[in-house]
Write a protein that holds these residues in place. Sequence first.
Motif, PDB file in Angstrom:
ATOM      1  N   TRP B  86      42.496  29.528  41.867  1.00  0.00           N
ATOM      2  CA  TRP B  86      42.938  29.090  43.199  1.00  0.00           C
ATOM      3  C   TRP B  86      42.473  30.052  44.275  1.00  0.00           C
ATOM      4  CZ3 TRP B  86      43.430  24.465  42.393  1.00  0.00           C
ATOM      5  CH2 TRP B  86      44.114  23.956  41.288  1.00  0.00           C
ATOM      6  N   LEU B  87      42.497  31.350  43.945  1.00  0.00           N
ATOM      7  CA  LEU B  87      42.068  32.306  44.961  1.00  0.00           C
ATOM      8  C   LEU B  87      40.559  32.218  45.199  1.00  0.00           C
ATOM      9  CD1 LEU B  87      44.409  35.222  44.002  1.00  0.00           C
ATOM     10  CD2 LEU B  87      44.448  33.864  46.072  1.00  0.00           C
ATOM     11  N   VAL B  88      39.804  31.950  44.133  1.00  0.00           N
ATOM     12  CA  VAL B  88      38.364  31.748  44.322  1.00  0.00           C
ATOM     13  C   VAL B  88      38.141  30.519  45.199  1.00  0.00           C
ATOM     14  CG1 VAL B  88      36.210  31.186  43.165  1.00  0.00           C
ATOM     15  CG2 VAL B  88      37.724  32.864  42.165  1.00  0.00           C
ATOM     16  N   GLY B  89      38.936  29.480  44.936  1.00  0.00           N
ATOM     17  CA  GLY B  89      38.824  28.277  45.756  1.00  0.00           C
ATOM     18  C   GLY B  89      39.109  28.564  47.214  1.00  0.00           C
ATOM     19  N   LEU B  90      40.188  29.319  47.451  1.00  0.00           N
ATOM     20  CA  LEU B  90      40.519  29.707  48.827  1.00  0.00           C
ATOM     21  C   LEU B  90      39.345  30.445  49.458  1.00  0.00           C
ATOM     22  CD1 LEU B  90      42.562  30.173  51.132  1.00  0.00           C
ATOM     23  CD2 LEU B  90      43.248  32.252  49.951  1.00  0.00           C
ATOM     24  N   THR B  91      38.734  31.348  48.679  1.00  0.00           N
ATOM     25  CA  THR B  91      37.619  32.137  49.213  1.00  0.00           C
ATOM     26  C   THR B  91      36.449  31.254  49.597  1.00  0.00           C
ATOM     27  OG1 THR B  91      38.281  33.893  47.709  1.00  0.00           O
ATOM     28  CG2 THR B  91      36.128  34.094  48.725  1.00  0.00           C
ATOM     29  N   VAL B  92      36.024  30.395  48.676  1.00  0.00           N
ATOM     30  CA  VAL B  92      34.797  29.643  48.970  1.00  0.00           C
ATOM     31  C   VAL B  92      35.042  28.633  50.088  1.00  0.00           C
ATOM     32  CG1 VAL B  92      33.793  30.005  46.702  1.00  0.00           C
ATOM     33  CG2 VAL B  92      35.170  27.993  47.078  1.00  0.00           C
ATOM     34  N   VAL B  93      36.226  28.017  50.092  1.00  0.00           N
ATOM     35  CA  VAL B  93      36.503  27.049  51.155  1.00  0.00           C
ATOM     36  C   VAL B  93      36.625  27.772  52.495  1.00  0.00           C
ATOM     37  CG1 VAL B  93      38.227  25.435  52.006  1.00  0.00           C
ATOM     38  CG2 VAL B  93      37.551  25.373  49.612  1.00  0.00           C
ATOM     39  N   VAL B 127      35.701  39.997  43.221  1.00  0.00           N
ATOM     40  CA  VAL B 127      36.998  40.665  43.063  1.00  0.00           C
ATOM     41  C   VAL B 127      37.943  39.804  42.241  1.00  0.00           C
ATOM     42  CG1 VAL B 127      39.069  41.374  44.309  1.00  0.00           C
ATOM     43  CG2 VAL B 127      36.844  42.052  45.139  1.00  0.00           C
ATOM     44  N   PHE B 128      37.969  38.494  42.556  1.00  0.00           N
ATOM     45  CA  PHE B 128      38.933  37.626  41.892  1.00  0.00           C
ATOM     46  C   PHE B 128      38.517  37.270  40.467  1.00  0.00           C
ATOM     47  CE2 PHE B 128      39.908  36.243  46.422  1.00  0.00           C
ATOM     48  CZ  PHE B 128      41.017  37.065  46.500  1.00  0.00           C
ATOM     49  N   LYS B 246      44.246  38.880  50.561  1.00  0.00           N
ATOM     50  CA  LYS B 246      44.753  38.377  49.288  1.00  0.00           C
ATOM     51  C   LYS B 246      44.218  39.198  48.106  1.00  0.00           C
ATOM     52  CE  LYS B 246      46.801  35.206  51.569  1.00  0.00           C
ATOM     53  NZ  LYS B 246      46.607  35.907  52.867  1.00  0.00           N
ATOM     54  N   ALA B 247      43.084  39.881  48.349  1.00  0.00           N
ATOM     55  CA  ALA B 247      42.550  40.712  47.264  1.00  0.00           C
ATOM     56  C   ALA B 247      43.537  41.821  46.918  1.00  0.00           C
ATOM     57  CB  ALA B 247      41.204  41.299  47.664  1.00  0.00           C
ATOM     58  N   GLY B 248      44.197  42.373  47.942  1.00  0.00           N
ATOM     59  CA  GLY B 248      45.204  43.399  47.679  1.00  0.00           C
ATOM     60  C   GLY B 248      46.364  42.841  46.877  1.00  0.00           C
ATOM     61  N   LEU B 249      46.822  41.652  47.271  1.00  0.00           N
ATOM     62  CA  LEU B 249      47.961  41.050  46.569  1.00  0.00           C
ATOM     63  C   LEU B 249      47.565  40.643  45.156  1.00  0.00           C
ATOM     64  CD1 LEU B 249      49.008  39.003  49.658  1.00  0.00           C
ATOM     65  CD2 LEU B 249      50.342  40.840  48.644  1.00  0.00           C
ATOM     66  N   MET B 252      47.705  43.599  42.965  1.00  0.00           N
ATOM     67  CA  MET B 252      49.067  43.911  42.515  1.00  0.00           C
ATOM     68  C   MET B 252      49.420  43.087  41.287  1.00  0.00           C
ATOM     69  SD  MET B 252      51.240  44.045  46.012  1.00  0.00           S
ATOM     70  CE  MET B 252      50.613  44.878  47.450  1.00  0.00           C
ATOM     71  N   LEU B 253      49.092  41.791  41.353  1.00  0.00           N
ATOM     72  CA  LEU B 253      49.460  40.901  40.252  1.00  0.00           C
ATOM     73  C   LEU B 253      48.632  41.213  39.007  1.00  0.00           C
ATOM     74  CD1 LEU B 253      50.745  38.409  39.005  1.00  0.00           C
ATOM     75  CD2 LEU B 253      49.072  37.004  40.171  1.00  0.00           C
ATOM     76  N   ARG B 254      47.310  41.308  39.186  1.00  0.00           N
ATOM     77  CA  ARG B 254      46.438  41.388  38.013  1.00  0.00           C
ATOM     78  C   ARG B 254      46.464  42.772  37.378  1.00  0.00           C
ATOM     79  NH1 ARG B 254      45.024  41.241  33.983  1.00  0.00           N
ATOM     80  NH2 ARG B 254      43.091  40.696  32.927  1.00  0.00           N
ATOM     81  N   ILE B 255      46.602  43.816  38.183  1.00  0.00           N
ATOM     82  CA  ILE B 255      46.488  45.156  37.630  1.00  0.00           C
ATOM     83  C   ILE B 255      47.821  45.903  37.663  1.00  0.00           C
ATOM     84  CG2 ILE B 255      45.333  47.384  37.841  1.00  0.00           C
ATOM     85  CD1 ILE B 255      42.972  45.837  39.064  1.00  0.00           C
ATOM     86  N   ALA B 256      48.387  46.061  38.864  1.00  0.00           N
ATOM     87  CA  ALA B 256      49.551  46.950  38.972  1.00  0.00           C
ATOM     88  C   ALA B 256      50.718  46.433  38.140  1.00  0.00           C
ATOM     89  CB  ALA B 256      49.941  47.106  40.431  1.00  0.00           C
ATOM     90  N   ILE B 257      51.060  45.158  38.322  1.00  0.00           N
ATOM     91  CA  ILE B 257      52.241  44.629  37.632  1.00  0.00           C
ATOM     92  C   ILE B 257      51.945  44.420  36.144  1.00  0.00           C
ATOM     93  CG2 ILE B 257      53.770  42.632  37.483  1.00  0.00           C
ATOM     94  CD1 ILE B 257      53.525  42.365  40.499  1.00  0.00           C
TER      95      ILE B 257
END
Lengths: 508, 484
Positions: B86-93, B127-128, B246-249, B252-257
């Motif tokens: 979804w984030l990749v989709g947000l990026t390309v759109v 990144v995503f 959103k890359a920062g957020l 957080m999800l993919r690495i920090a948490i």
Amino acid sequence: VINTPPIDWFGLSPILALTGASFCALLCAVLVPRTARRVAAAGCSLAGFTAGLVLAIWLYVDSANGHTIAADAFYRDRWTALGQVILCCIGLATTLLAVEHVPGWGRDADPARRDNHVAEFFALLLASGAGMASFVGAANLMVLFLSLEWFSIALYVMCAIDYDLEGALEAGLKYLIVGSFGAGTLLFGSALVYGATGKISFHGISSAIGSQGLTGDTFVVVGIALIVAGLGFKMSAAPFHMWTPDVYEGAPTTVTAWMSSATKVAALLLTFRVMTTAFPDNQHLWGWAFAIIATISLAIGNFAALVQRNVKRILAYSAIAQAGFLLIGLSTGSALGGRALMYYLIPYSAAAFGSFAIVAARERELGVPVTLDNLAGFGWERPFLGVAMWFFVFGFAGLPLGGGFVGKFYVFAAAYQHGWVWLVIVGVLATLVSLYYYLGIVRAMYMRPSEELQLPPRSGVAVSGGSPARETLLHLAVGAALVVSVGSLFAVQPLIDLARDAASALPL
Amino acid sequence: VNATSLTSILIWLPVAGAILIWLLPLSRYATGSLALLFSLAEVAFWIEQAARFDFSQPGLQMEERANWFGDLGVSYHVGVYGFSLWLVGLTVVGMAACTCYGYWVGRDRSRAYFGLMLLLTGATVGVFESQDLLLFYAFFEAMLIPLYFLIGVWGGARRLEATIKFVIYTMAGSLLMLAAIVVYGLQAGTFDLVDGPTSASRWLFLGFMVAFVIKAPLFPFHGWLPDAYREAPPEVAAVLSGVIAKAGLYGMLRIAITKFPDPTSFYRTTVLALAAAALVYGSLLAFRSPDFRGVVAYSSLAQSGLIALGLFAGTDLGFDGAVLQMVAHGLISISLFLVAGAVERRTTTGEFRLLGGMARGRPALATLLMIVGVISLAVPGSASFAGEFLILAGVFQRAWWWSAIGAGAIVLAAMYMLRLISAVLHEARGSTVSDEALDLRPGELALVVPLVAGLLFLSAWPAGISSHSFTPDSPTAAVKSQFK
């Protein structure tokens, strides 16, 4: 009757090729008519460095089992060969740059004098290259010192060869005095080590220190300290750096490009070799010494660069700071550190050479020293050189645009593996500070319109008809540096394999 | 096309486009058209990727792996999960809309501009998608370079200060992350995100988090935000707040948490407090802001806080809501910045005291701004209502007062957004609003309407994202298993 030792001439062949080419270039100065002299001498230089490169590659392939040759005076191994390969590549690029840019901007005005010392210049370039090629392979303190003087004396003259260029004589003299002092320090240190151990070969010193328990011996310790200081002068690490900004600024930019890349390669590779081979038992001393020197270099180089306006001075301080990063890898004295050092030197020397070459192009088109102010608009006027420049400085800054990124990562990894997290933190903070002036260069090139530039280019000198001079060879050299700098980001594995093979020649 | 290679294509196609544009000496229109073509091709490839994505499978999909340098265990490893899809989709759109905007307004130095926009697309997608820490870091940093030029060259009057602040802030964070990456990777023996173990080190967690909270940003690390969002060209500000933040957020999800479960629970209250502070403080600043972009900028700060609240709630609802809200806010924020750009082009200013009364005679502008504004203030039935509701419900399970604070902030959101709408569209006609200021042109509609349509679609079916991000497990189980 003196018994001459058997000599492996092939092992010495890159040095011999460079020396031979140097003699040929010198002959050009007297035998070739002035009109053809530039081309002939440059041809000698290209041929010499190409021959050196081919022979060094051949030696690399052929020297899987490193050993000493010529009565333990010289190493024939992959560490030497790879160092010589890098040096010859830089030499080729410098030759390309020098054809159009020697002498420097000060003498373009007088066509009659342009070709006065051009053949001597190439002869000296080849001689300094030969000296460095011998330096990286030195196996005893005598060869070390002689090679150091060999390339240093050539460099002293090269700095001052443009003697009516403002600052060139000052640069040459300053480099001569400070360099001689450094060489003297090194010699004194060598004498102390010899006095304590009775040996001059690196292997002999290390076994003498080991077998006679000389690790804490005063002469040895002071000797190491003096050798470290003497080599520190050559690699322009702080606090032995004070000559660097003045010499880099005053010397013709072509010479600066050569010194900042090649001298550093030679000095760092030799230092790593001499420390790990001759003084492995004293690693707790020199490791810490270099870690502290690295920290000081990072601090002084980066903070001093912040306030500079002259681009050559900024790059000079950046070279001091980069020496700090390279020394992080060196100070660990580990296999990973050696790999990191060897790898990092490849993108570093490409970027250092390339950035000074671009400064040379700008200098030529303006006819005055390049500052952040008169760099305005450069990126838009000369798109290729502009893009190359931001690739180089961002590579220095460790952004993932070139091998500098991976190089930094490697030296940090080596420091961490050595247990020095504090050194990683120091490196990270230094990178942060360095961003300001690296970005400053890019900002000057792109983000201020060239209309702000109040200084008109000199008429009729370098710029004919308002368009920049054609600089095909310079573009070729910068392009090659760019390819190496960016390519080393993608081809990490092959380069690391080379570096590992090279480092395996050292007793790590 | 092979399904696995779609992942790499999405990263490298725009990079190839950038290089092509830099090499070909084309005219401005040809360059812009070529860039647009590349960004639309990106959207097409992403649709293909989404169509082939199997939501009933756990773990990484469309994975590609190649050696980068083996002795330290660093590889080129890319792939997608539901939420990263979804984030990749947000990026390309979003990038396609913003590239289109740049084309529409005719940015000068077009080859440089469009090349950099494409480069930014590739880096952000990278990144995503990257599943190796060093690769992630390389793309994370690589985003900065085109942004530096895009703000510094095409930005407003105070762009130089804005870029310095922006770069120094973000690099300070990411260099500490580099140190953390070195330590984590060498301890684990691999830099792979999928294979890598969890770590209990609080220092490493903080090293990663500092990069992410600056990028997101959360209070008090938002010092770079107002200048960057105001001085950047509108489409770049749109990318910054809609996508880059959103890359920062995501980090957080993919690495920090995921990789630091113990430190996450140790610092949970701290991060939640920072997030809540960003939410409330950002909303207040947005309410006080004197200009269009200021409101959107500070509301982005508030929204980052809200999303972080959802992520660090550590509950199923919180994770689902956070992903939904990332996408919804991305679309909202891009639309708002592009509309702000359209307003600024017509009136030369975004200051409220000089604006007003733009609704009269400009129905398309009024309608679009109204729709986006109303969705953004989380009116029930909208996509962001669904997202915020899930987040607040998720954080309620942690402790009721977090959701009380969040609910309070939603009231503030209504206040600042209605203030914006009325100051631009209604009230007395502003001194800079002339009759000649046209309604949105077809070209502008063509780039904002699809974004708004996406928002309306998500409003109708928020579960399209919220139930398709961590499938087939529950989100907490997926995080606990490190998305394996």
